[in-house]
Motif scaffolding. Structure first.
Motif, short mmCIF file in Angstrom:
data_model
loop_
_atom_site.label_atom_id
_atom_site.label_comp_id
_atom_site.label_asym_id
_atom_site.label_seq_id
_atom_site.Cartn_x
_atom_site.Cartn_y
_atom_site.Cartn_z
N THR A 180 0.83 -1.21 0.00
CA THR A 180 0.00 0.00 0.00
C THR A 180 0.87 1.26 0.00
OG1 THR A 180 -0.22 -0.14 2.42
CG2 THR A 180 -1.98 -1.11 1.10
N THR A 181 2.03 1.21 0.62
CA THR A 181 2.95 2.35 0.59
C THR A 181 3.48 2.57 -0.83
OG1 THR A 181 3.64 1.99 2.89
CG2 THR A 181 5.11 3.28 1.50
N ILE A 182 3.86 1.50 -1.51
CA ILE A 182 4.33 1.62 -2.89
C ILE A 182 3.23 2.18 -3.78
CG2 ILE A 182 5.04 0.27 -4.92
CD1 ILE A 182 6.42 -1.66 -2.87
N ASN A 183 2.01 1.71 -3.58
CA ASN A 183 0.88 2.22 -4.36
C ASN A 183 0.67 3.71 -4.11
OD1 ASN A 183 -2.39 2.69 -3.82
ND2 ASN A 183 -1.90 1.88 -5.84
N ARG A 184 0.73 4.10 -2.85
CA ARG A 184 0.46 5.50 -2.48
C ARG A 184 1.60 6.42 -2.89
NH1 ARG A 184 0.25 4.67 2.48
NH2 ARG A 184 2.31 5.46 3.08
N GLU A 185 2.84 6.00 -2.67
CA GLU A 185 3.98 6.89 -2.92
C GLU A 185 4.39 6.94 -4.39
OE1 GLU A 185 6.23 6.56 1.42
OE2 GLU A 185 7.20 5.74 -0.37
N GLU A 186 4.20 5.84 -5.11
CA GLU A 186 4.70 5.78 -6.48
C GLU A 186 3.60 5.66 -7.51
OE1 GLU A 186 8.10 3.47 -7.19
OE2 GLU A 186 8.85 3.59 -5.15
N GLY A 187 2.37 5.47 -7.07
CA GLY A 187 1.27 5.38 -8.00
C GLY A 187 1.23 4.11 -8.82
N VAL A 188 1.91 3.05 -8.35
CA VAL A 188 1.89 1.77 -9.06
C VAL A 188 0.51 1.13 -8.90
CG1 VAL A 188 2.90 -0.54 -9.22
CG2 VAL A 188 4.36 1.43 -8.71
N SER A 189 -0.15 0.87 -10.02
CA SER A 189 -1.44 0.20 -9.98
C SER A 189 -1.24 -1.28 -9.66
CB SER A 189 -2.15 0.34 -11.33
OG SER A 189 -2.17 1.69 -11.76
N MET A 190 -2.24 -1.92 -9.07
CA MET A 190 -2.10 -3.32 -8.66
C MET A 190 -3.38 -4.10 -8.91
SD MET A 190 0.01 -2.88 -5.05
CE MET A 190 1.48 -1.83 -5.00
N LEU A 191 -3.21 -5.30 -9.44
CA LEU A 191 -4.29 -6.28 -9.54
C LEU A 191 -3.88 -7.44 -8.66
CD1 LEU A 191 -6.96 -7.30 -10.69
CD2 LEU A 191 -5.70 -8.17 -12.68
N LEU A 192 -4.63 -7.64 -7.58
CA LEU A 192 -4.24 -8.52 -6.48
C LEU A 192 -5.11 -9.76 -6.45
CD1 LEU A 192 -2.81 -9.06 -3.70
CD2 LEU A 192 -4.58 -7.59 -2.68
N VAL A 193 -4.53 -10.91 -6.73
CA VAL A 193 -5.20 -12.20 -6.52
C VAL A 193 -4.87 -12.66 -5.11
CG1 VAL A 193 -5.08 -14.66 -7.09
CG2 VAL A 193 -5.36 -12.96 -8.91
N GLU A 194 -5.88 -12.93 -4.31
CA GLU A 194 -5.63 -13.19 -2.89
C GLU A 194 -6.76 -14.02 -2.30
OE1 GLU A 194 -4.14 -13.83 0.29
OE2 GLU A 194 -2.88 -12.41 -0.81
N GLN A 195 -6.38 -15.11 -1.59
CA GLN A 195 -7.39 -15.92 -0.91
C GLN A 195 -7.78 -15.33 0.44
OE1 GLN A 195 -6.25 -20.09 -0.76
NE2 GLN A 195 -7.41 -20.45 -2.64
N ASP A 196 -6.93 -14.51 1.01
CA ASP A 196 -7.28 -13.82 2.25
C ASP A 196 -8.18 -12.64 1.89
OD1 ASP A 196 -7.48 -12.39 4.61
OD2 ASP A 196 -5.35 -12.58 5.12
N ALA A 197 -9.47 -12.96 1.71
CA ALA A 197 -10.41 -11.96 1.20
C ALA A 197 -10.56 -10.78 2.15
CB ALA A 197 -11.77 -12.62 0.94
N VAL A 198 -10.52 -11.03 3.44
CA VAL A 198 -10.67 -9.94 4.41
C VAL A 198 -9.58 -8.91 4.21
CG1 VAL A 198 -10.65 -9.36 6.86
CG2 VAL A 198 -11.83 -11.42 6.10
N ARG A 199 -8.34 -9.36 4.14
CA ARG A 199 -7.22 -8.42 3.99
C ARG A 199 -7.25 -7.75 2.62
NH1 ARG A 199 -3.02 -7.97 7.25
NH2 ARG A 199 -3.43 -10.00 8.21
N ALA A 200 -7.56 -8.52 1.58
CA ALA A 200 -7.59 -7.94 0.23
C ALA A 200 -8.64 -6.84 0.13
CB ALA A 200 -7.87 -9.04 -0.79
N LEU A 201 -9.81 -7.05 0.72
CA LEU A 201 -10.87 -6.05 0.63
C LEU A 201 -10.55 -4.81 1.45
CD1 LEU A 201 -14.00 -8.39 0.74
CD2 LEU A 201 -13.17 -7.06 -1.21
#
Length: 237
Positions: A180-201
């Motif tokens: 989330t820091t990389i996304n916020r500071e550098e604007g890198v977009s992300m598509l996240l596949v994740e089974q930990d749905a709680v954390r992903a959401l």
């Protein structure tokens, strides 16, 4: 918001076996989008299809340009970079050698050195272990190394496949904080596949739920997290 990636009627197959059946998907510029679902739902295949790693049909647009027919190597050069499930580190190479492999197509020596320091800034443990063989590191450290190696390619869009898989909760929390820091500071977009749905959401702004290769539900992440159907089926409460 402008889309960095858009797929329309995306279909994919392994050989003659269809796996993805007409997905529509959008990743906004600078956003984090979660792709959720049970094992076998088609999450990893979707990432592979977007990165030209399997037979694919439909329309895929990246930064406003249709990319159907582009090779995986071309897409990486354009800034689409995957962090694969299982990390894919070169276990007999050192940490720094692994990181430099992420910049294999680059020729800007000064830029590569600056990006090494940038990765070490986000992942201080990698700086401390830069000369250590990757195979001797813990699973969490190897996951950090896999993300760091992807950053060396200067991605505009990161495709992350199960970054929490097999890791202790505290390590998972640290990795997601860094993402989330990389996304916020550098604007890198992300598509996240994740089974930990709680954390992903919690980290995503928008989410798609896949069932057997189709989108069963989609919407703002907070809205899906509050849905009784989603909580019962995917969140376990």
């Amino acid at each position: 918001m402008t889309a960095i990636l858009e797929a329309k009627n995306l279909r994919a197959a392994y050989g003659d076996r269809p796996v993805i059946f007409g997905i529509d998907l959008v990743v906004p510029q600078g956003g984090i989008v979660a792709l959720l679902g049970a094992n076998g739902a088609g999450k990893t295949t979707t990432l592979r299809a977007l990165l030209a790693q399997t037979r694919t049909w439909g329309e895929i647009t990246y930064q406003g340009q249709r990319i159907n027919g582009a090779s995986t190597q071309d897409l990486v050069r354009m800034g689409m970079v995957m962090v694969p499930e299982g990390r894919g580190t070169f276990v007999d190479f050192t940490v720094e050698e692994n990181l430099r492999l992420g910049a294999y197509s680059r020729r800007d020596g000064d830029g590569i050195r600056k990006d090494l320091e940038r990765v070490y800034h986000y992942f201080p443990v990698l700086a401390r272990r830069r000369n250590q063989r990757a195979g001797s590191m813990s699973g969490g450290e190897q996951q950090m190394l896999a993300i760091g190696r992807a950053l060396m390619a200067r991605p505009k869009l990161l495709l992350l496949d199960e970054p929490s898989l097999g890791l202790a909760p505290l390590i998972v929390q640290e990795i997601f904080q860094i993402l989330t820091t990389i996304n916020r500071e550098e604007g890198v977009s992300m598509l996240l596949v994740e089974q930990d749905a709680v954390r992903a959401l919690k980290v995503a702004s928008y989410a798609y739920l896949l069932e057997t290769g189709r989108v069963a539900m989609e919407g703002p992440a907070a809205q899906l997290a509050g849905s009784e159907d989603v909580r019962r089926a995917y969140l376990g409460y």
